[in-house]
Design a protein around this motif. Structure first.
Motif, PDB file in Angstrom:
ATOM      1  N   GLN A  87      -2.745  12.042   8.388  1.00 50.05           N
ATOM      2  CA  GLN A  87      -2.034  10.956   7.711  1.00 50.05           C
ATOM      3  C   GLN A  87      -2.762  10.537   6.433  1.00 50.05           C
ATOM      4  O   GLN A  87      -2.126  10.261   5.407  1.00 50.05           O
ATOM      5  CB  GLN A  87      -1.891   9.753   8.636  1.00 50.05           C
ATOM      6  N   ALA A  88      -4.091  10.516   6.496  1.00 54.67           N
ATOM      7  CA  ALA A  88      -4.874  10.185   5.298  1.00 54.67           C
ATOM      8  C   ALA A  88      -4.704  11.251   4.222  1.00 54.67           C
ATOM      9  O   ALA A  88      -4.678  10.938   3.024  1.00 54.67           O
ATOM     10  CB  ALA A  88      -6.352  10.030   5.670  1.00 54.67           C
ATOM     11  N   GLN A  89      -4.565  12.502   4.623  1.00 52.07           N
ATOM     12  CA  GLN A  89      -4.315  13.581   3.655  1.00 52.07           C
ATOM     13  C   GLN A  89      -2.984  13.364   2.939  1.00 52.07           C
ATOM     14  O   GLN A  89      -2.889  13.567   1.715  1.00 52.07           O
ATOM     15  CB  GLN A  89      -4.318  14.934   4.365  1.00 52.07           C
ATOM     16  N   ARG A  90      -1.963  12.961   3.707  1.00 55.65           N
ATOM     17  CA  ARG A  90      -0.662  12.698   3.092  1.00 55.65           C
ATOM     18  C   ARG A  90      -0.745  11.502   2.132  1.00 55.65           C
ATOM     19  O   ARG A  90      -0.120  11.509   1.059  1.00 55.65           O
ATOM     20  CB  ARG A  90       0.392  12.457   4.184  1.00 55.65           C
ATOM     21  N   THR A  91      -1.511  10.493   2.530  1.00 57.29           N
ATOM     22  CA  THR A  91      -1.703   9.338   1.647  1.00 57.29           C
ATOM     23  C   THR A  91      -2.376   9.757   0.348  1.00 57.29           C
ATOM     24  O   THR A  91      -1.983   9.321  -0.742  1.00 57.29           O
ATOM     25  CB  THR A  91      -2.547   8.265   2.346  1.00 57.29           C
ATOM     26  N   TYR A  92      -3.388  10.571   0.469  1.00 54.45           N
ATOM     27  CA  TYR A  92      -4.122  11.048  -0.714  1.00 54.45           C
ATOM     28  C   TYR A  92      -3.196  11.802  -1.663  1.00 54.45           C
ATOM     29  O   TYR A  92      -3.237  11.593  -2.891  1.00 54.45           O
ATOM     30  CB  TYR A  92      -5.270  11.944  -0.265  1.00 54.45           C
ATOM     31  N   GLN A  93      -2.355  12.649  -1.113  1.00 54.00           N
ATOM     32  CA  GLN A  93      -1.411  13.397  -1.951  1.00 54.00           C
ATOM     33  C   GLN A  93      -0.417  12.463  -2.636  1.00 54.00           C
ATOM     34  O   GLN A  93      -0.050  12.666  -3.801  1.00 54.00           O
ATOM     35  CB  GLN A  93      -0.663  14.439  -1.102  1.00 54.00           C
ATOM     36  N   GLU A  94       0.021  11.435  -1.925  1.00 51.20           N
ATOM     37  CA  GLU A  94       0.966  10.476  -2.512  1.00 51.20           C
ATOM     38  C   GLU A  94       0.300   9.664  -3.631  1.00 51.20           C
ATOM     39  O   GLU A  94       0.904   9.414  -4.686  1.00 51.20           O
ATOM     40  CB  GLU A  94       1.487   9.530  -1.422  1.00 51.20           C
ATOM     41  N   GLN A  96      -0.031  -2.599   0.751  1.00 52.53           N
ATOM     42  CA  GLN A  96      -0.032  -3.458   1.938  1.00 52.53           C
ATOM     43  C   GLN A  96       0.251  -2.636   3.192  1.00 52.53           C
ATOM     44  O   GLN A  96      -0.332  -2.883   4.253  1.00 52.53           O
ATOM     45  CB  GLN A  96       1.008  -4.569   1.795  1.00 52.53           C
ATOM     46  N   ARG A  97       1.158  -1.680   3.065  1.00 53.81           N
ATOM     47  CA  ARG A  97       1.442  -0.807   4.212  1.00 53.81           C
ATOM     48  C   ARG A  97       0.213   0.027   4.579  1.00 53.81           C
ATOM     49  O   ARG A  97      -0.042   0.297   5.762  1.00 53.81           O
ATOM     50  CB  ARG A  97       2.631   0.097   3.914  1.00 53.81           C
ATOM     51  N   LEU A  98      -0.554   0.412   3.562  1.00 54.56           N
ATOM     52  CA  LEU A  98      -1.773   1.172   3.824  1.00 54.56           C
ATOM     53  C   LEU A  98      -2.850   0.304   4.461  1.00 54.56           C
ATOM     54  O   LEU A  98      -3.674   0.799   5.245  1.00 54.56           O
ATOM     55  CB  LEU A  98      -2.297   1.801   2.536  1.00 54.56           C
ATOM     56  N   VAL A  99      -2.854  -0.988   4.155  1.00 56.08           N
ATOM     57  CA  VAL A  99      -3.753  -1.917   4.840  1.00 56.08           C
ATOM     58  C   VAL A  99      -3.420  -1.923   6.332  1.00 56.08           C
ATOM     59  O   VAL A  99      -4.302  -1.802   7.190  1.00 56.08           O
ATOM     60  CB  VAL A  99      -3.631  -3.350   4.270  1.00 56.08           C
ATOM     61  N   GLY A 100      -2.122  -2.072   6.631  1.00 54.27           N
ATOM     62  CA  GLY A 100      -1.698  -2.079   8.027  1.00 54.27           C
ATOM     63  C   GLY A 100      -2.027  -0.783   8.737  1.00 54.27           C
ATOM     64  O   GLY A 100      -2.472  -0.782   9.893  1.00 54.27           O
ATOM     65  N   GLN A 101      -1.815   0.336   8.042  1.00 56.80           N
ATOM     66  CA  GLN A 101      -2.131   1.643   8.625  1.00 56.80           C
ATOM     67  C   GLN A 101      -3.625   1.747   8.931  1.00 56.80           C
ATOM     68  O   GLN A 101      -4.028   2.182  10.015  1.00 56.80           O
ATOM     69  CB  GLN A 101      -1.729   2.760   7.668  1.00 56.80           C
ATOM     70  N   ASN A 150      -8.237   3.522  -5.579  1.00 54.16           N
ATOM     71  CA  ASN A 150      -7.687   3.889  -4.270  1.00 54.16           C
ATOM     72  C   ASN A 150      -7.846   5.382  -3.997  1.00 54.16           C
ATOM     73  O   ASN A 150      -8.152   5.791  -2.870  1.00 54.16           O
ATOM     74  CB  ASN A 150      -6.207   3.510  -4.193  1.00 54.16           C
ATOM     75  N   ILE A 151      -7.611   6.191  -5.006  1.00 48.61           N
ATOM     76  CA  ILE A 151      -7.760   7.637  -4.849  1.00 48.61           C
ATOM     77  C   ILE A 151      -9.208   7.978  -4.495  1.00 48.61           C
ATOM     78  O   ILE A 151      -9.470   8.793  -3.603  1.00 48.61           O
ATOM     79  CB  ILE A 151      -7.331   8.376  -6.141  1.00 48.61           C
ATOM     80  N   LYS A 154      -6.890  -3.767   0.744  1.00 51.65           N
ATOM     81  CA  LYS A 154      -6.707  -5.217   0.602  1.00 51.65           C
ATOM     82  C   LYS A 154      -7.012  -5.650  -0.835  1.00 51.65           C
ATOM     83  O   LYS A 154      -6.286  -6.482  -1.417  1.00 51.65           O
ATOM     84  CB  LYS A 154      -7.637  -5.964   1.563  1.00 51.65           C
ATOM     85  N   LYS A 155      -8.059  -5.082  -1.405  1.00 45.87           N
ATOM     86  CA  LYS A 155      -8.416  -5.377  -2.789  1.00 45.87           C
ATOM     87  C   LYS A 155      -7.317  -4.932  -3.738  1.00 45.87           C
ATOM     88  O   LYS A 155      -6.971  -5.614  -4.705  1.00 45.87           O
ATOM     89  CB  LYS A 155      -9.724  -4.662  -3.131  1.00 45.87           C
TER      90      LYS A 155
END
Length: 237
Positions: A224-231, A133-138, A190-191, A117-118
């Motif tokens: 899913q969080a691992q994939r986010t981290y890689q992205e 924003q999509r990560l907030v929803g996730q 974020n990382i 959100k920040k």
């Protein structure tokens, strides 16, 4: 009198009828064959074999010994057939551990919500803001699902964040006054936050308190969080 190798009869006349009786021997045998057979049928095979050996030795006792020893033995066999009390205690202990793990994990998932959100507030890049924003929803969906499991276990609802997360966000907000919040700084934050989340998921899975559907859900969120981290790391290159 039966020899030790002879298994006890489990039906028909009482086991004590095979012995000569006298007026003093007229006391009832506590291990009447029909009641014993019913109890033995409820025991696991390995336990049943051990009990049969003990009952076989019991046949060598005098009638007086049978009255006293038979009651004790019968109570012990009944205790074995009611083996649900200890598992209930064990189940409650395991449930408390599961609740504790979920509460701890949710602190970090809630941190994840607040962190993204920040990022949405501070990013000036439309594409990145959309992604954050999509990560907030996730993250909110992650928290909602975990809270549903927590509520089902009787653990209420967890909406708090970690003290570490609060302090980190305050520090970054204060630093931004002097250094500014460019896109790379937002991304780096974020990382860093995703690393915290991954560590929390891994710890929750490693302590093996989570079971069944909730464990599968935590594993799914972890991947899913691992994939986010890689992205996020890809975006930083």
């Amino acid at each position: 009198m039966h020899s030790p190798a002879t298994p006890p009869r489990l039906s028909g006349p009482p086991l004590s009828s095979a012995h000569p009786t006298s007026p003093s021997d007229a006391a009832p045998d506590p291990l009447n064959g029909s009641s014993l057979a019913y109890l033995l049928d409820q025991l696991p095979k390995s336990v049943k074999e051990t009990v049969l050996k003990v009952v076989s030795r019991y046949q060598q006792f005098s009638t007086t010994q049978k009255v006293v020893g038979g009651v004790v033995l019968l109570l012990a066999i009944r205790r074995l057939t009611r083996g649900d009390k200890s598992p209930k205690k064990g189940h409650k202990k395991a449930q408390k551990a599961e609740i504790s793990t979920l509460h701890e994990l949710l602190h970090f998932v809630n941190d994840r919500v607040e962190g993204y959100k920040k990022a949405v507030e501070e990013s000036q890049d439309p594409q990145r803001r959309d992604y954050y924003q999509r990560l907030v929803g996730q993250s909110e969906q992650f928290a909602q699902t975990l809270n549903e499991h927590l509520r089902h276990l009787g653990g209420g609802r967890e909406t708090s964040t970690t003290l570490k997360g609060k302090l980190y966000r305050r520090f970054m907000a204060a630093a931004a006054v002097f250094t500014g919040r460019d896109e790379q700084t937002v991304l780096a934050s974020n990382i860093h936050g995703e690393q915290w989340a991954l560590a929390a998921y891994k710890e929750a899975l490693d302590d093996e308190t989570l079971r069944g559907a909730i464990r599968h859900e935590v594993e799914r969120q972890y991947h899913q969080a691992q994939r986010t981290y890689q992205e996020l790391k890809r975006m930083a290159t």
